[in-house]
Design a protein around this motif. Structure first.
Motif: not given
Length: 392
Positions: A262-291
């Protein structure tokens, strides 16, 4: 282009006109009664909302203030964009500076500088104006304010930053100058994350100064379907490694693995929270090296996080005593291993829940408003800022 030049010239002229009055007003503010202990701003970062809660927990009287807001959140106390609009917005920085030196004993802000940080002339003397006004300064990085790529050992980060922000190269000199200025003259400096690559001094090292309200970010439900849902919400696709996540999941789906991205871009923090509630895993980043904040929101909600962790950074924080070996709960992966890493984690759903529980415990220990508030309280007391209302 012509309009931009006119605006820039206008800003230079205003800085020259206001130079002497601002110095004189700063002297006057030195003896004024400041009603708030801490001011957080002027960047409209959601971190500041949580930092306010963290400081209030230790008895400090705190406010957030901004020039304007982003789409992520607008929940700040003082917003100059509400009343200085249109042609008047050119005066926002002067207003916020004068407002802040009469209102706050101490300011927490980023390496972009305080209210005058983007002024063409006055940014250079801003640290001295705060000293004249008897206002303490605590500096924190957030990312783009300190990322001098000539100092980065991460070649893939250089490559992806060049793709996402090709004009970023023109900021290098300005960023270096501000790092030098505030490193010399701030009362206290915090570092952490991969920001340590670009900074050459700090007073307090943290895993990252990010704090989070773990009671707000608490999962109340979970995904009941057979398909494993993975959330990814990039604010810059190349830097986050978005295409690697997409490619890995598409290949796994073609091999009949029950997985969905599930891809979300340019949405509010409230929307992020709403969708995050329904998923199993979160994909953060693969480049920078920290969180950072997105990963913390997920971990606080008991969601396992996929992310790249640089070994040298992990070693730094272990040797500094901030974490124990093997304590980081993130599912460590890279662009070259992401498909196999996802396959391994989705093959055992019980393990997903286990990692989620450990992840929340990690956030409570290292990033809760209680923990970060304690660190900030120690910093404040070291520079002579005591809370008005000490409840501890």
């Amino acid at each position: 282009m012509k309009r931009k030049k006119i605006i820039q010239i206008s800003k230079i002229l205003l800085d020259i006109i206001f130079l002497i009055p601002i110095i004189l007003i700063s002297i006057i503010s030195r003896v004024s009664r400041k009603n708030f202990d801490i001011g957080l701003g002027p960047e409209p970062l959601i971190n500041n909302i949580y930092h306010k809660k963290a400081l209030e927990l230790y008895g400090y009287k705190v406010e957030t203030f901004v020039n304007s807001v982003y789409y992520i959140t607008d929940q700040f106390d003082i917003r100059s964009d509400k009343f200085l609009k249109g042609p008047l917005k050119i005066f926002r920085s002067y207003y916020l500076f004068l407002f802040s030196i009469f209102r706050y004993k101490c300011l927490y802000f980023y390496f972009t500088g305080g209210a005058l940080g983007f002024n063409p002339i006055l940014w250079i003397i801003e640290p001295f104006l705060y000293r004249i006004a008897s206002v303490k300064t605590v500096l924190m990085p957030y990312g783009g304010d300190v990322q001098v790529m000539s100092r980065s050992p991460n070649l893939l980060f250089k490559d992806t930053l060049s793709k996402d922000y090709p004009i970023y190269k023109f900021r290098r000199e300005s960023i270096e100058k501000k790092i030098d200025l505030w490193t010399k003259y701030a009362d206290h400096i915090i570092s952490g994350c991969e920001w340590v690559d670009y900074m050459y001094h700090w007073n307090t090292l943290m895993l990252g100064h990010f704090s989070i309200d773990t009671e707000k970010w608490k999962s109340a439900s979970s995904n009941k379907s057979n398909t494993i849902k993975i959330l990814h919400a990039p604010n810059h696709r190349n830097i986050k490694g978005t295409e690697f996540f997409i490619k890995a999941v598409e290949e796994l789906k073609s091999e009949n693995y029950p997985v969905e991205l599930i891809l979300l871009e340019k949405v509010s923090n409230d929307k992020i929270k709403e969708v995050m509630e329904t998923v199993d895993i979160v994909a953060d980043q693969l480049i920078i090296g920290w969180y950072a904040m997105f990963a913390l929101e997920a971990m606080s909600m008991e969601k396992p996080v996929l992310g790249y962790i640089r070994k040298d950074l992990e070693s730094l924080y272990i040797c500094s005593g901030l974490i124990e070996p093997e304590e980081l709960p993130l599912i460590k992966c890279s662009p070259l291993t992401i498909k196999e890493d996802i396959k391994a984690v989705i093959s055992n759903r019980d393990n997903i829940y286990k990692i989620g529980k450990i992840s929340r415990e990690f956030v409570i220990k290292h990033h809760s408003i209680e923990y970060v508030g304690k660190v900030f309280d120690s910093i404040n007391k070291s520079i002579g800022i005591l809370p008005k209302n000490n409840f501890n």
